[in-house]
Design an enzyme around this catalytic site. Structure first.
Site, mmCIF file in Angstrom:
data_model
loop_
_atom_site.group_PDB
_atom_site.id
_atom_site.type_symbol
_atom_site.label_atom_id
_atom_site.label_comp_id
_atom_site.label_asym_id
_atom_site.label_seq_id
_atom_site.Cartn_x
_atom_site.Cartn_y
_atom_site.Cartn_z
ATOM 1 N N GLU A 94 -14.922 -15.970 0.279
ATOM 2 C CA GLU A 94 -16.026 -15.233 0.868
ATOM 3 C C GLU A 94 -16.684 -14.343 -0.196
ATOM 4 O O GLU A 94 -16.009 -13.657 -0.951
ATOM 5 C CB GLU A 94 -15.484 -14.375 2.016
ATOM 6 N N PRO A 128 5.331 9.709 -16.082
ATOM 7 C CA PRO A 128 6.356 10.760 -16.003
ATOM 8 C C PRO A 128 7.553 10.226 -15.202
ATOM 9 O O PRO A 128 7.424 9.901 -14.023
ATOM 10 C CB PRO A 128 5.643 11.894 -15.260
ATOM 11 N N LEU A 129 8.703 10.118 -15.847
ATOM 12 C CA LEU A 129 9.895 9.516 -15.239
ATOM 13 C C LEU A 129 10.903 10.629 -14.954
ATOM 14 O O LEU A 129 11.483 11.206 -15.876
ATOM 15 C CB LEU A 129 10.485 8.468 -16.183
ATOM 16 N N SER A 130 11.105 10.916 -13.676
ATOM 17 C CA SER A 130 11.899 12.092 -13.294
ATOM 18 C C SER A 130 13.372 11.803 -13.079
ATOM 19 O O SER A 130 14.168 12.731 -12.968
ATOM 20 C CB SER A 130 11.324 12.684 -12.006
ATOM 21 N N LYS A 150 -22.486 -15.408 8.537
ATOM 22 C CA LYS A 150 -21.285 -14.996 9.264
ATOM 23 C C LYS A 150 -21.678 -14.432 10.627
ATOM 24 O O LYS A 150 -22.627 -13.654 10.749
ATOM 25 C CB LYS A 150 -20.535 -13.939 8.441
ATOM 26 N N CYS A 169 -13.755 -15.954 7.700
ATOM 27 C CA CYS A 169 -12.737 -14.906 7.845
ATOM 28 C C CYS A 169 -12.612 -14.376 9.269
ATOM 29 O O CYS A 169 -11.909 -14.950 10.083
ATOM 30 C CB CYS A 169 -13.025 -13.779 6.856
ATOM 31 N N GLY A 196 14.219 10.111 -10.352
ATOM 32 C CA GLY A 196 14.284 9.912 -8.907
ATOM 33 C C GLY A 196 13.795 8.538 -8.501
ATOM 34 O O GLY A 196 13.340 7.741 -9.330
ATOM 35 N N VAL A 197 13.855 8.265 -7.199
ATOM 36 C CA VAL A 197 13.532 6.929 -6.688
ATOM 37 C C VAL A 197 12.068 6.579 -6.913
ATOM 38 O O VAL A 197 11.739 5.454 -7.314
ATOM 39 C CB VAL A 197 13.888 6.831 -5.186
ATOM 40 N N ASP A 198 11.162 7.512 -6.657
ATOM 41 C CA ASP A 198 9.737 7.168 -6.693
ATOM 42 C C ASP A 198 9.272 6.758 -8.080
ATOM 43 O O ASP A 198 8.646 5.704 -8.255
ATOM 44 C CB ASP A 198 8.907 8.347 -6.184
ATOM 45 N N SER A 199 9.534 7.590 -9.080
ATOM 46 C CA SER A 199 9.094 7.226 -10.433
ATOM 47 C C SER A 199 9.883 6.021 -10.948
ATOM 48 O O SER A 199 9.348 5.206 -11.719
ATOM 49 C CB SER A 199 9.224 8.410 -11.385
#
Length: 679
Positions: free
Chosen positions: A45, A324-326, A114, A175, A328-331
């Site tokens: 599309e 930035p690597l802390s 459409k 679509c 923790g899980v997120d980074s």
């Protein structure tokens, strides 16, 4: 007599307003389709201009350049002897339509607008286009002169019609029409092709490709999801007699003869060949599904590659990422996504993808480089940085360093205390007062301000190192700063405005903590990254308050006043179930009846909505994130709500309180209750 037809459906990595690149990819897909023997080619599309042009659809330039690309397609020898079905915006009687333009051998056969426009979630098609409302009707469309010069046609049919070739009939739906109550195409048998866009398209959405070809309820070709190939063409050779035999058994289908017929555009062309007896037909295939963790792995790691390529050699100067690597899980999840991306890139290069190889060489600025080892590539593309303070623990520092070693990123360790001391010192110099943490006798205002200073300085340092760390290493270019704020923290506002949640892009900004943990566990098992085991086992903490005997005294869940599991439930109810405070209370009273009394549920709901309302303003400044789930609180496109509320919700909370008072007796008959996170 010919019975078998070979058809092609495409998935293309089109970019909004990249008319030159879009034209090249369309031509390449047609060339591949013809090489595979196809006589009909279906594209995505709005593939000519790119789907995500948004308010650029208002501009006459977008319409003009789309017509210029169409003229180039009509003139190209590549498009000869194959029916080409392309998507583009068309202005008809001064009204904009989202159209399919179908052409063959320098002549336009039909322009099909459409009829049902997507206008929910991330989609705003009614903002730019008008749906065609005249079912099974056409009118004349006067071609612009630049197209007339190529086709030698003055007018072509415009509207809801089908093509009648020598051997079959071809209809289109676009679509959203697939899900409308009154679909334009029959569903009882037939050959069905689905084309789709793939890649980022310059916005928050990621299109997963996955084109398909089906017949009579069976899949005969399934495209890849989340691949790095700019052009993917599926073909299948199918027997038209199989369709006719299938439909002959469905007696109710004969009732269709009573419905007014579609206008037919006669096409002196056949999809089949005269002698096809020895042509082997395609065989059905099993549909392949990805688990949620696999979807995060493929989609969320493909996005950074698209972003990096866009910044890297489409007029910008990105040479990778800064994270930035802390510890923790997120980074860690964000780092794993980049590492997964590196694995995808190496695999694509091994499979002969020359476009990806050219992109890699342009980004790393080494024309002879060929990526083979994901860790080596990760070291060239990803710089991770642990930004310690006096409130950081040795455990998080060690976890960040260990993960960086295992994925191969270029890792930096630094201490932000001198910068914090300098900034707080300026305040003290001006005011004559020195703020203290609560642990040292300070007020809650002082405590929060001192936490925010650390968080915001990390953002400033992240951008400084992103711009100059490659310069310091003698390399060219700069780095894109990656953010690592998850959906739950964004929803609640558990972040500092303009801290490390402020970045160039945030790959995990549309994913909940619960899903991120599942993804990190997937990476630990499939990528052999044992450092992730310690990261998963550790309590989430911002480490912005003083340590106690060298140990972390602050946890995210304690700060938020709720668990991530609870927050994930609130987020889904708020967005997916469309629940306000009162409705959420009513739902949770039943969902958590074995864990909480109505009074406890009421207190939890009040706490969530109060914090949500106070912090909603933070959503207006959040970093662009890949849209991953329907629970996303993204303020820019998907979750359109006020950013200023009366955070006391007086009317709504009073309704909740009335219900609690009416049902006080329920609190006396539930002696043993579990934690709601366990329900």
């Amino acid at each position: 007599m010919g019975r078998k037809v070979t058809v092609a459906a495409c998935a293309l990595n089109q970019w909004a307003l990249d008319f030159q690149g879009n034209l090249q990819r369309i031509l390449k897909s047609i060339e591949i389709a013809k090489r595979k023997g196809a006589r009909y080619r279906l594209g995505p599309e709005l593939e000519i201009c790119g789907y995500g042009c948004w308010d650029h659809y208002y501009e006459s330039d977008t319409l003009l350049h789309s017509l210029q690309v169409l003229a180039a397609l009509l003139e190209s020898p590549v498009t000869q002897d194959i029916i080409c079905d392309v998507g583009m915006p068309v202005l008809h009687r001064n009204v904009r339509y989202n159209c399919r333009v179908i052409f063959l051998n320098r002549r336009i056969l039909l322009i099909r607008p459409k009829m049902a426009l997507a206008n929910e979630g991330n989609y705003r098609e009614l903002r730019w286009f008008t749906p065609w409302s005249r079912s099974r009707q056409t009118e004349e469309y006067f071609l612009p002169r630049m197209i007339q010069d190529v086709t030698k046609q003055e007018t072509v049919p415009f509207g809801d019609a089908v093509l009648a070739t020598r051997d079959t009939c071809i209809g289109s739906e676009i679509c959203e029409e697939l899900w409308t109550p009154h679909r334009s195409l029959p569903t009882n048998g037939g050959i069905y092709l689905l084309a789709n866009q793939k890649g980022c398209d310059g916005d928050r959405l990621y299109y997963d490709g996955c084109a398909l070809i089906a017949m009579n309820g069976h899949i005969f070709a399934q495209g890849s999801q989340f691949s790095l190939d700019d052009v993917e063409v599926l073909t299948a050779t199918l027997d038209l007699e199989d369709v006719r035999s299938y439909r002959a058994e469905i007696s109710s289908r004969n009732l269709a003869s009573r419905v007014s017929p579609y206008p037919r555009v006669k096409v002196d062309f056949a999809l089949s060949c005269r002698e096809d007896l020895l042509e082997p037909p395609s065989e059905p295939v099993e549909w392949m599904y990805h688990s949620p963790a696999e979807e995060i792995r493929w989609a969320a790691s493909s996005c950074p590659w698209g972003w990096c390529c866009s910044w890297g050699h489409r007029g910008r100067s990105s040479a990778g990422f800064f994270l930035p690597l802390s510890g923790g899980v997120d980074s860690a999840a964000t780092a794993c996504l980049v590492y997964s991306m590196c694995r995808q890139v190496c695999e694509a290069v091994r499979n002969g993808n020359q476009e990806v190889l050219a992109d890699v060489r342009a980004i790393v600025d080494q024309l002879s480089y060929t990526p083979q080892d994901p860790r080596d590539l990760c070291g060239r593309l990803l710089t991770t940085c642990y930004m310690a303070s006096e409130n950081s623990s040795q455990e998080t520092c060690d976890r960040a360093k260990e993960l960086a070693q295992q994925i191969g990123s270029h890792h930096i360790g630094l201490n932000i205390d001198p910068a914090v001391t300098a900034v707080v010192g300026i305040f003290s110099l001006v005011t004559g007062k020195r703020p203290l943490f609560a642990a040292h006798g300070g007020s809650s205002r002082e405590n929060l301000a001192l936490q925010n200073v650390q968080a915001r300085l990390r953002m400033v340092l992240a951008y400084l190192f992103a711009q100059l760390s490659l310069w310091a290493r003698g390399a060219r270019g700069g780095l894109l700063v990656l953010g690592s704020a998850n959906v739950d923290e964004s929803l609640l506002g558990y972040l500092t405005k303009y801290d490390c949640s402020s970045a160039d892009i945030n790959p995990i900004g549309g994913i909940s903590k619960t899903d991120l943990k599942a993804f990190v566990h997937f990476c630990m098992e499939h990528f052999q990254l044992p450092a992730l085991q310690r990261i998963l086992a550790a309590p989430a903490t911002a480490e912005l308050e003083p340590l106690t005997d060298g140990q972390v005294s602050q946890t995210d869940e304690e700060d938020m006043g709720m668990t991530y599991a609870e927050l994930s439930v609130y987020g889904r109810l708020r967005k997916i179930a469309k629940a306000g405070p009162y409705s959420m209370f009513c739902k949770l009273v039943n969902m958590w009846k074995d864990a909480c009394s109505p009074r406890q549920v009421a207190d939890k709901v009040r706490q969530f909505f109060s914090k949500y309302a106070m912090n909603r303003h933070k959503m207006t400044t959040l970093t662009p994130a890949y849209h991953a789930e329907s629970y996303s609180p993204d303020d820019n496109r998907f979750d359109l709500r006020p950013f200023l509320y009366n955070s006391s919700w007086p009317w709504q909370f009073r309704c909740i309180e009335d219900q609690v008072n009416k049902n006080k007796v329920l609190e006396d008959i539930a002696p043993n209750r579990m934690n709601p996170s366990e329900v």
